[in-house]
Design an enzyme around this catalytic site. Structure first.
Site, PDB file in Angstrom:
ATOM      1  N   ASP A 172      -8.151  20.107 -12.650  1.00 19.55           N
ATOM      2  CA  ASP A 172      -8.353  18.436 -13.453  1.00 19.55           C
ATOM      3  C   ASP A 172      -8.542  18.825 -14.795  1.00 19.55           C
ATOM      4  O   ASP A 172      -9.246  19.425 -15.920  1.00 19.55           O
ATOM      5  CB  ASP A 172      -9.923  18.245 -13.385  1.00 19.55           C
ATOM      6  CG  ASP A 172     -10.562  17.223 -13.902  1.00 19.55           C
ATOM      7  OD1 ASP A 172     -10.125  16.305 -14.809  1.00 19.55           O
ATOM      8  OD2 ASP A 172     -11.348  16.669 -13.323  1.00 19.55           O
TER       9      ASP A 172
ATOM     10  N   LYS B  41      -8.917   8.393 -18.865  1.00 23.67           N
ATOM     11  CA  LYS B  41      -9.230   8.242 -20.204  1.00 23.67           C
ATOM     12  C   LYS B  41      -8.418   8.495 -20.543  1.00 23.67           C
ATOM     13  O   LYS B  41      -7.705   7.630 -21.159  1.00 23.67           O
ATOM     14  CB  LYS B  41      -9.551   9.897 -19.628  1.00 23.67           C
ATOM     15  CG  LYS B  41     -10.796   9.824 -18.432  1.00 23.67           C
ATOM     16  CD  LYS B  41     -11.923   9.255 -19.250  1.00 23.67           C
ATOM     17  CE  LYS B  41     -13.379   9.086 -17.510  1.00 23.67           C
ATOM     18  NZ  LYS B  41     -13.488  10.190 -17.007  1.00 23.67           N
TER      19      LYS B  41
ATOM     20  N   TYR C 260     -17.248  17.371 -13.594  1.00 27.63           N
ATOM     21  CA  TYR C 260     -17.577  16.152 -14.196  1.00 27.63           C
ATOM     22  C   TYR C 260     -18.563  15.881 -12.331  1.00 27.63           C
ATOM     23  O   TYR C 260     -18.880  16.303 -12.067  1.00 27.63           O
ATOM     24  CB  TYR C 260     -15.593  15.270 -13.562  1.00 27.63           C
ATOM     25  CG  TYR C 260     -16.484  13.611 -13.612  1.00 27.63           C
ATOM     26  CD1 TYR C 260     -17.236  13.131 -14.915  1.00 27.63           C
ATOM     27  CD2 TYR C 260     -15.731  13.412 -12.565  1.00 27.63           C
ATOM     28  CE1 TYR C 260     -17.244  11.797 -14.666  1.00 27.63           C
ATOM     29  CE2 TYR C 260     -16.605  11.796 -12.718  1.00 27.63           C
ATOM     30  CZ  TYR C 260     -16.729  10.440 -13.371  1.00 27.63           C
ATOM     31  OH  TYR C 260     -17.256  10.337 -13.245  1.00 27.63           O
TER      32      TYR C 260
ATOM     33  N   ARG D 209       0.813  -1.310   0.162  1.00 26.64           N
ATOM     34  CA  ARG D 209       0.409  -0.098  -0.374  1.00 26.64           C
ATOM     35  C   ARG D 209       0.748   1.213  -0.008  1.00 26.64           C
ATOM     36  O   ARG D 209       0.780   2.296  -0.992  1.00 26.64           O
ATOM     37  CB  ARG D 209      -1.077  -0.044   0.843  1.00 26.64           C
ATOM     38  CG  ARG D 209      -1.368   1.328   1.362  1.00 26.64           C
ATOM     39  CD  ARG D 209      -3.763   1.086   1.933  1.00 26.64           C
ATOM     40  NE  ARG D 209      -2.976  -0.094   3.206  1.00 26.64           N
ATOM     41  CZ  ARG D 209      -2.027   0.555   4.615  1.00 26.64           C
ATOM     42  NH1 ARG D 209      -1.548   2.058   4.782  1.00 26.64           N
ATOM     43  NH2 ARG D 209      -2.653  -0.106   5.639  1.00 26.64           N
TER      44      ARG D 209
HETATM   45  C1  LIG Z   1     -13.894  10.418 -15.416  1.00 25.83           C
HETATM   46  C2  LIG Z   1     -13.372  11.648 -14.993  1.00 25.83           C
HETATM   47  C3  LIG Z   1     -13.101  11.527 -13.719  1.00 25.83           C
HETATM   48  C4  LIG Z   1     -13.522  10.644 -12.584  1.00 25.83           C
HETATM   49  O1  LIG Z   1     -12.454   9.487 -12.746  1.00 25.83           O
HETATM   50  P1  LIG Z   1     -12.837   8.495 -12.725  1.00 25.83           P
HETATM   51  O2  LIG Z   1     -11.196   7.514 -12.868  1.00 25.83           O
HETATM   52  O3  LIG Z   1     -13.788   7.897 -13.191  1.00 25.83           O
HETATM   53  O4  LIG Z   1     -12.460   8.659 -11.202  1.00 25.83           O
HETATM   54  C5  LIG Z   1     -12.880  13.076 -13.635  1.00 25.83           C
HETATM   55  N1  LIG Z   1     -13.043  14.159 -14.325  1.00 25.83           N
HETATM   56  C6  LIG Z   1     -12.978  13.974 -15.186  1.00 25.83           C
HETATM   57  C7  LIG Z   1     -12.726  15.549 -15.488  1.00 25.83           C
HETATM   58  C8  LIG Z   1     -12.984  13.430 -15.564  1.00 25.83           C
HETATM   59  O5  LIG Z   1     -13.670  12.581 -17.337  1.00 25.83           O
END
Ligand SMILES: *Cc1c(COP(=O)(O)O)cnc(C)c1O
Length: 379
Positions: free
Chosen positions: A170, A195, A98, A46
């Site tokens: 983000d 993504k 998001y 961890r």
């Molecule tokens: C998908 C997404 C998230 C969350 O990420 P996960 O890997 O699904 O937990 C946060 N911000 C944006 C812009 C996203 O597209």
């Protein structure tokens, strides 16, 4: 080193025991110690895992940062950032974000006493105005999911930095290939690695990148204490995904541009949200802070009702109806009922996220095939 080279080599070192060119998957939970507390820097998985260490090094390099940390999901990474704060602290954040981030902020952390102010961050003056002496963090998403709104990272960093307020961005939609927030003055970059970084729709993961050593120590402490760490197999997949980030993003941007322009000229399409258009309100800022405009876009039909949108959403074949984005295959999504269903309708509508809005994650298939698919579906 130029980005294309970095993506191939970041975090890659021949395995010391065999010379294996690819980082092995260290599928282990613990490490044998020579004597109590005498070990090779690895105690318990961890806290440390060599596959994850290699990936975290790569994360830092591709965002031009000093440090990277890997999490078991994007929201796991966001969760760690908010845990830097205390009850009573305020966060200023965008009003178009998001859905899962919105849910984490309003349903989990609000309950624990952290205060969130949702504002239009596309105008830096609004951020300045929303900041109070309790503000500890500004949380930005740019471009936003799904309306492709753009906020000026450098202008907002110029507001937060002198006040010692952390700025977290983000950067999921742009990916490190198109935008590097640390270079623009941000303190923390967050990615849903699920993504574009993973890139193949086969892994859930998150990342944080930063330059400040003290901040890295605090976030590492939260990572190991709260435990949202990814497994070594997932780290391996992402190390592999990053190698093609440069070529994939070029193809995503090229197809995104072609599809955005084609949709705009379609007689049944009312509006296309894509920051590459000169008429997009965030175009000038996007042009300044991004290398290209990416493969994400949203559109509305002239016949703007939920039934017509649902008909189109169920009629594509190459564009798969699914949440998520950033994989090599094209996806189509209905934010109002899927990714953004956790945002109350009234809130959504106020920010322009209509019932009929359709979001595309344009993949790297041949653009002619993608157009044919959309053309048949829109009819
Ligand atoms: C998908 C997404 C998230 C969350 O990420 P996960 O890997 O699904 O937990 C946060 N911000 C944006 C812009 C996203 O597209």
């Amino acid at each position: 080193m130029k980005p294309a080279t970095k993506y191939i080599h970041a975090g890659s070192h021949p395995d010391p025991s065999t010379g294996a060119i690819m980082t092995p998957i260290y599928q282990t939970s613990t490490y044998v110690q020579e004597a109590p507390a005498r070990h090779k820097g690895f105690e318990y998985a961890r806290s440390q895992n060599p596959t994850r260490t290699a990936l975290e090094e790569a994360f830092a390099i591709i965002e031009n940062g000093k440090y990277g940390l890997a999490f078991s999901s994007g929201v796991g990474a966001t969760d760690a950032v908010i845990k830097l704060l205390n009850a009573g602290d305020e966060v200023v954040c965008g009003n178009d974000m998001y859905g899962g981030t919105y849910r984490l902020f309003t349903k989990v952390f609000s309950r624990l006493g952290i205060i969130f102010k949702f504002i239009d961050t596309t105008k830096p003056a609004n951020v300045e105005q929303a900041i109070s002496n309790k503000t500890k963090l500004v949380w930005l998403e740019t471009p936003t999911n799904p309306l492709m709104n753009v906020s000026d990272i450098a202008a907002i960093a110029a507001i937060t930095r002198p006040k010692n307020i952390l700025l977290a961005v983000d950067n999921t939609f742009a990916s490190p290939a198109l935008q590097n927030p640390l270079d623009l003055g941000a303190d923390i970059v967050m990615h849903s690695v699920t993504k574009y970084l993973g890139g193949h729709s086969d892994v859930i993961q998150g990342a944080l990148m930063m330059n400040d050593a003290e901040l890295r120590e605090k976030l590492y402490f939260i990572q190991k204490s709260c435990g949202a760490v990814p497994g070594p197999m997932d780290c391996f997949l992402v190390l592999r995904g990053i190698k093609t980030l440069g070529v994939r993003m070029k193809a995503h941007c090229e197809n995104g541009r072609i599809i955005a322009q084609w949709l705009r000229s379609h007689p049944k399409v009312a509006k296309v949200y894509w920051p590459g258009f000169e008429g997009h309100p965030g175009h000038a800022v996007a042009k300044k802070q991004m290398k290209d405009f990416g493969g994400m876009l949203s559109f509305e039909l002239k016949n703007d009702n939920i039934e017509e949108a649902k008909r189109v959403l169920s009629s594509t074949h190459l564009f798969s109806l699914a949440e998520s984005l950033g994989g090599v295959e094209s996806l189509i999504n209905h934010p109002a009922s899927m990714t953004h269903a956790s945002i109350p309708r009234e809130e959504r509508m106020k920010n322009g996220l209509t019932d009929g809005l359709i979001r595309l994650s344009v993949g790297i298939e041949d653009a002619d095939d993608l157009i044919e698919d959309l053309n048949k579906a829109i009819g």
